[in-house]
Write a protein that holds these residues in place. Structure first.
Motif, PDB file in Angstrom:
ATOM      1  N   THR A   6      -3.725   6.073  -8.821  1.00  0.00           N
ATOM      2  CA  THR A   6      -2.285   5.805  -8.722  1.00  0.00           C
ATOM      3  C   THR A   6      -1.919   4.324  -8.807  1.00  0.00           C
ATOM      4  OG1 THR A   6      -2.374   5.751  -6.295  1.00  0.00           O
ATOM      5  CG2 THR A   6      -1.871   7.880  -7.337  1.00  0.00           C
ATOM      6  N   HIS A   7      -2.916   3.451  -9.069  1.00  0.00           N
ATOM      7  CA  HIS A   7      -2.597   2.024  -9.140  1.00  0.00           C
ATOM      8  C   HIS A   7      -3.717   1.282  -9.865  1.00  0.00           C
ATOM      9  CE1 HIS A   7      -0.316  -1.416  -7.057  1.00  0.00           C
ATOM     10  NE2 HIS A   7      -1.301  -2.043  -7.692  1.00  0.00           N
ATOM     11  N   ALA A   8      -3.485   0.955 -11.137  1.00  0.00           N
ATOM     12  CA  ALA A   8      -4.481   0.203 -11.903  1.00  0.00           C
ATOM     13  C   ALA A   8      -3.762  -0.674 -12.917  1.00  0.00           C
ATOM     14  CB  ALA A   8      -5.431   1.159 -12.624  1.00  0.00           C
ATOM     15  N   HIS A   9      -4.301  -1.893 -13.092  1.00  0.00           N
ATOM     16  CA  HIS A   9      -3.634  -2.889 -13.951  1.00  0.00           C
ATOM     17  C   HIS A   9      -4.380  -3.055 -15.269  1.00  0.00           C
ATOM     18  CE1 HIS A   9      -1.022  -4.267 -10.646  1.00  0.00           C
ATOM     19  NE2 HIS A   9      -2.078  -4.133  -9.868  1.00  0.00           N
ATOM     20  N   TYR A  10      -4.164  -2.106 -16.201  1.00  0.00           N
ATOM     21  CA  TYR A  10      -4.836  -2.219 -17.493  1.00  0.00           C
ATOM     22  C   TYR A  10      -4.196  -3.239 -18.420  1.00  0.00           C
ATOM     23  CZ  TYR A  10      -7.991   1.405 -16.162  1.00  0.00           C
ATOM     24  OH  TYR A  10      -8.973   2.097 -15.502  1.00  0.00           O
ATOM     25  N   GLY A  92       7.682  -1.207  -9.241  1.00  0.00           N
ATOM     26  CA  GLY A  92       6.547  -1.824  -8.576  1.00  0.00           C
ATOM     27  C   GLY A  92       5.659  -2.572  -9.564  1.00  0.00           C
ATOM     28  N   GLU A  93       4.788  -3.522  -9.104  1.00  0.00           N
ATOM     29  CA  GLU A  93       4.624  -3.582  -7.690  1.00  0.00           C
ATOM     30  C   GLU A  93       5.421  -4.728  -7.115  1.00  0.00           C
ATOM     31  OE1 GLU A  93       0.157  -4.282  -7.890  1.00  0.00           O
ATOM     32  OE2 GLU A  93       0.583  -5.155  -5.922  1.00  0.00           O
ATOM     33  N   ILE A  94       6.043  -4.442  -5.977  1.00  0.00           N
ATOM     34  CA  ILE A  94       6.954  -5.392  -5.347  1.00  0.00           C
ATOM     35  C   ILE A  94       6.536  -5.561  -3.891  1.00  0.00           C
ATOM     36  CG2 ILE A  94       8.807  -4.672  -6.897  1.00  0.00           C
ATOM     37  CD1 ILE A  94      10.021  -3.032  -4.638  1.00  0.00           C
ATOM     38  N   TYR A 152       2.889   2.324   0.279  1.00  0.00           N
ATOM     39  CA  TYR A 152       2.224   1.058   0.586  1.00  0.00           C
ATOM     40  C   TYR A 152       0.865   1.133  -0.109  1.00  0.00           C
ATOM     41  CZ  TYR A 152       4.935  -1.445   4.172  1.00  0.00           C
ATOM     42  OH  TYR A 152       5.864  -2.185   4.856  1.00  0.00           O
ATOM     43  N   HIS A 153       0.679   0.280  -1.117  1.00  0.00           N
ATOM     44  CA  HIS A 153      -0.578   0.353  -1.857  1.00  0.00           C
ATOM     45  C   HIS A 153      -1.629  -0.493  -1.150  1.00  0.00           C
ATOM     46  CE1 HIS A 153      -2.544  -2.621  -4.525  1.00  0.00           C
ATOM     47  NE2 HIS A 153      -1.501  -3.369  -4.308  1.00  0.00           N
ATOM     48  N   CYS A 154      -2.881  -0.078  -1.256  1.00  0.00           N
ATOM     49  CA  CYS A 154      -4.000  -0.758  -0.578  1.00  0.00           C
ATOM     50  C   CYS A 154      -3.624  -1.039   0.871  1.00  0.00           C
ATOM     51  CB  CYS A 154      -4.369  -2.049  -1.308  1.00  0.00           C
ATOM     52  SG  CYS A 154      -5.943  -2.741  -0.741  1.00  0.00           S
ATOM     53  N   THR A 202      -7.464   2.434  -7.580  1.00  0.00           N
ATOM     54  CA  THR A 202      -8.522   1.434  -7.716  1.00  0.00           C
ATOM     55  C   THR A 202      -7.999   0.005  -7.580  1.00  0.00           C
ATOM     56  OG1 THR A 202      -8.210   1.427 -10.104  1.00  0.00           O
ATOM     57  CG2 THR A 202      -9.993   2.811  -9.215  1.00  0.00           C
ATOM     58  N   ASP A 203      -6.719  -0.241  -7.964  1.00  0.00           N
ATOM     59  CA  ASP A 203      -6.213  -1.609  -8.139  1.00  0.00           C
ATOM     60  C   ASP A 203      -7.073  -2.363  -9.160  1.00  0.00           C
ATOM     61  OD1 ASP A 203      -4.286  -3.559  -7.773  1.00  0.00           O
ATOM     62  OD2 ASP A 203      -5.243  -4.451  -6.016  1.00  0.00           O
ATOM     63  N   SER A 204      -7.598  -1.630 -10.154  1.00  0.00           N
ATOM     64  CA  SER A 204      -8.395  -2.259 -11.215  1.00  0.00           C
ATOM     65  C   SER A 204      -7.599  -3.391 -11.853  1.00  0.00           C
ATOM     66  CB  SER A 204      -8.719  -1.226 -12.305  1.00  0.00           C
ATOM     67  OG  SER A 204      -9.562  -0.240 -11.793  1.00  0.00           O
TER      68      SER A 204
HETATM   69 NI    NI Z   1      -1.917  -4.145  -7.745  1.00  0.00          NI
END
Ligand code: NI
Length: 255
Positions: A6-10, A92-94, A152-154, A202-204
């Motif tokens: 649900t959260h990765a920065h490709y 997001g992300e904010i 709230y991510h991570c 992952t927050d990759s």
């Molecule tokens: Ni992130």
């Protein structure tokens, strides 16, 4: 396992050499859905473009607190236009990041955060929140927008704040950090957290889980987060993957 990262920065430069190959390989690794949030206007545009290229990738658009230094009020219009795209599922992300000393001033970050929460309310979209070393202020800003919910991510806050967020209707998501030796606090939160409020990410390319630390992260490693949560909850990794997948689809309204 069928997983939703649900959260990765490709759109990150870390994927410049092989972005399309890495993404194309995800379905065979059991990763069925990916949400790529933006961190500034360019990165939000790139997230939308990736979501157009891959049927299993969705986007969020927003300006990250660490990247909000040159924010102008007109950026809201740009974000509003980007968010009209059918594959954009959140703002997001904010949030707030008080960790890095050369980040924009705290009051400025708060102003930008408020403005994007207002946009989310106007558009009826959920938000993806980044809160680093700013727990008290972040919760205060969130509470000022009772018609907006998000994730709230991570998640790195306390159990007490987690209880408040759950009461407010929020989700919490967890990264490879839960596989690290010092994850005790996060594991306590997970132990308490209702299963329908948990998502995995992952927050990759960052926050690579054990035993892969030192490598670039990608969605193919998100199963390690599901396995760790499964252990705490006494579920199988497959059940955990399934439930967090359904949570993510419901939260981002992905059918
Ligand atoms: Ni992130």
């Amino acid at each position: 396992m069928r997983l939703f990262d649900t959260h990765a920065h490709y759109d990150s430069g870390a994927f410049n050499a092989d972005r399309l190959e890495v993404l194309a390989s995800m379905p065979e690794k059991g990763v069925e859905l990916i949400l790529n949030p933006g961190c500034d206007l360019d990165s939000s545009r790139a997230a939308v473009s990736l979501a157009e290229q891959f049927p299993f990738v969705y986007a969020a658009v927003g300006v990250h607190p660490s990247d909000c230094g040159s924010w102008e009020d007109s950026w809201i219009e740009e974000l509003r236009a980007l968010a009209a795209h059918p594959r954009v599922k959140a703002v997001g992300e904010i949030g707030l990041d008080y960790y890095w000393k050369d980040n924009p001033p705290r009051e400025f970050q708060q102003k930008v955060f408020h403005a994007q929460l207002e946009l989310a309310e106007e558009l009826g979209l959920p938000v993806i929140v980044h809160d680093r070393e700013a727990h008290r202020d972040c919760l205060e800003v969130v509470k000022a927008h009772p018609n907006v919910t998000g994730v709230y991510h991570c998640y790195s806050g306390s159990l007490e704040d987690a209880k408040t967020l759950v009461k407010l209707g929020w989700m919490l998501s967890f990264t490879g950090v839960v596989t690290y030796k010092n994850a005790r606090k996060s594991l306590e939160v997970i132990d308490w957290l209702p299963m329908d409020r948990i998502m995995v990410e992952t927050d990759s390319p960052y926050l690579t889980p054990e035993p892969f630390r030192g490598q670039r992260n990608d969605s193919g490693k998100v199963y390690r987060v599901a396995e760790t949560i499964a252990q705490v909850k006494g579920l199988s990794p497959e059940e955990t993957a399934e439930i967090t997948m359904e949570n993510g689809k419901r939260f981002f309204k992905i059918i």
